[in-house]
Design a protein around this motif. Structure first.
Motif, PDB file in Angstrom:
ATOM      1  N   GLU A  99       0.830  -1.214   0.000  1.00  0.00           N
ATOM      2  CA  GLU A  99       0.000   0.000   0.000  1.00  0.00           C
ATOM      3  C   GLU A  99       0.861   1.260   0.000  1.00  0.00           C
ATOM      4  O   GLU A  99       0.537   2.241  -0.672  1.00  0.00           O
ATOM      5  N   VAL A 100       1.952   1.237   0.732  1.00  0.00           N
ATOM      6  CA  VAL A 100       2.858   2.390   0.744  1.00  0.00           C
ATOM      7  C   VAL A 100       3.438   2.603  -0.652  1.00  0.00           C
ATOM      8  O   VAL A 100       3.506   3.728  -1.146  1.00  0.00           O
ATOM      9  N   SER A 101       3.848   1.518  -1.300  1.00  0.00           N
ATOM     10  CA  SER A 101       4.385   1.624  -2.668  1.00  0.00           C
ATOM     11  C   SER A 101       3.344   2.175  -3.630  1.00  0.00           C
ATOM     12  O   SER A 101       3.652   3.021  -4.470  1.00  0.00           O
ATOM     13  N   ARG A 102       2.110   1.703  -3.504  1.00  0.00           N
ATOM     14  CA  ARG A 102       1.035   2.212  -4.372  1.00  0.00           C
ATOM     15  C   ARG A 102       0.826   3.706  -4.147  1.00  0.00           C
ATOM     16  O   ARG A 102       0.623   4.466  -5.092  1.00  0.00           O
ATOM     17  N   GLY A 103       0.842   4.120  -2.891  1.00  0.00           N
ATOM     18  CA  GLY A 103       0.666   5.533  -2.571  1.00  0.00           C
ATOM     19  C   GLY A 103       1.784   6.385  -3.137  1.00  0.00           C
ATOM     20  O   GLY A 103       1.541   7.461  -3.687  1.00  0.00           O
ATOM     21  N   LYS A 104       3.022   5.917  -3.022  1.00  0.00           N
ATOM     22  CA  LYS A 104       4.170   6.649  -3.582  1.00  0.00           C
ATOM     23  C   LYS A 104       4.047   6.763  -5.097  1.00  0.00           C
ATOM     24  O   LYS A 104       4.268   7.823  -5.674  1.00  0.00           O
ATOM     25  N   LYS A 105       3.672   5.647  -5.722  1.00  0.00           N
ATOM     26  CA  LYS A 105       3.539   5.636  -7.183  1.00  0.00           C
ATOM     27  C   LYS A 105       2.431   6.603  -7.612  1.00  0.00           C
ATOM     28  O   LYS A 105       2.602   7.368  -8.578  1.00  0.00           O
ATOM     29  N   ALA A 106       1.317   6.600  -6.906  1.00  0.00           N
ATOM     30  CA  ALA A 106       0.208   7.498  -7.241  1.00  0.00           C
ATOM     31  C   ALA A 106       0.636   8.953  -7.087  1.00  0.00           C
ATOM     32  O   ALA A 106       0.289   9.798  -7.924  1.00  0.00           O
TER      33      ALA A 106
END
Length: 114
Positions: A99-106
């Motif tokens: 989820e942290v990776s998804r947030g960073k990517k977004a």
């Protein structure tokens, strides 16, 4: 005595934290523990004896001083106990990392759009 009975005491945990930085004399340990916990030299010596007798610390004579160090082998028992529960929280940490990776990517995608 069970490992967690030994580690349950905040004074003994603090002593082990000090020893994790390297070998220390009983005088050095007493100085820190007495200042932080307000206990006497004999009380600190009692905690050192418990750590030594239970296998969490070693002691050796150096002239008139006693030098203490962590005995890592006893921590294997603690690690084995914790290991049984690690599988419970590891998937949660992996999901959190995703989820942290998804947030960073977004955020990166949002910031890169003109």
């Amino acid at each position: 005595m069970h490992a967690f009975d030994i580690l349950g005491d905040p004074v003994r945990r603090r002593i082990l934290e000090l020893l994790a930085h390297g070998t220390q004399s009983s005088g050095e340990i007493v100085g820190v523990i007495a200042a932080e916990f307000g206990i006497s030299q004999p009380a600190v010596s009692q905690h050192l004896r418990i750590l030594r007798d239970s296998g969490f610390a070693t002691a050796r004579a150096d002239g008139r001083r006693r030098l203490y160090a962590v005995a890592p082998e006893r921590f294997d028992e603690v690690d084995a106990w914790v290991q049984r529960f690690r599988r419970t929280w590891e998937p949660r940490f992996e999901a959190l990392a995703t989820e942290v990776s998804r947030g960073k990517k977004a955020r990166q995608e949002k910031n890169s759009v003109p």
